[in-house]
Design a protein around this motif. Sequence first.
Motif, short mmCIF file in Angstrom:
data_model
loop_
_atom_site.label_atom_id
_atom_site.label_comp_id
_atom_site.label_asym_id
_atom_site.label_seq_id
_atom_site.Cartn_x
_atom_site.Cartn_y
_atom_site.Cartn_z
N GLU A 270 -1.04 0.57 3.74
CA GLU A 270 -0.12 -0.49 3.33
C GLU A 270 0.22 -1.39 4.51
N ARG B 69 5.11 -10.12 0.43
CA ARG B 69 3.93 -9.63 -0.27
C ARG B 69 3.38 -8.41 0.47
N SER C 192 0.51 -5.40 0.83
CA SER C 192 -0.91 -5.17 0.58
C SER C 192 -1.22 -3.70 0.76
N THR D 151 -8.29 -4.18 -2.55
CA THR D 151 -6.89 -4.27 -2.16
C THR D 151 -6.01 -4.52 -3.39
N TYR E 163 -1.91 -5.66 -4.37
CA TYR E 163 -0.80 -6.40 -3.81
C TYR E 163 0.46 -6.17 -4.63
#
Length: 122
Positions: free
Chosen positions: A6, A19, A21, A80, A82
Amino acid sequence: QVQLVESGGGLVQPGGSLRLSCAASGFTFNDRTYAMSWYRQAPGKERELVAGIASTDGSTNYASSVKGRFTISRDNTKRTIYLQMNSLLPEDTAVYYCKARRTLLSSYWDYWGQGTQVTVSS
């Protein structure tokens, strides 16, 4: 082996945005047996589900406390997921974790990232 990393946490003022990820490796990211999700754990509280996204059809689900403010998404080419967090509140302060769950018949395996701290404060 499955690895989840993360990033994107930090300190933000109430009403702000972040945001997060989660970069995944060690498994076929768009394999339909894997579902991805975000959890969070605030000090003194149990870990709770924030949002989840299926690999089959991209369907999503959210905790009622974040619905309308947070959006989970995935990019299969980047492996990935989000978590876009808007209109952040002090009660969103927590360590946020990415989880991959693999389900085969009646068995499942959970894999967790190390977490990223989100602090909402003025």
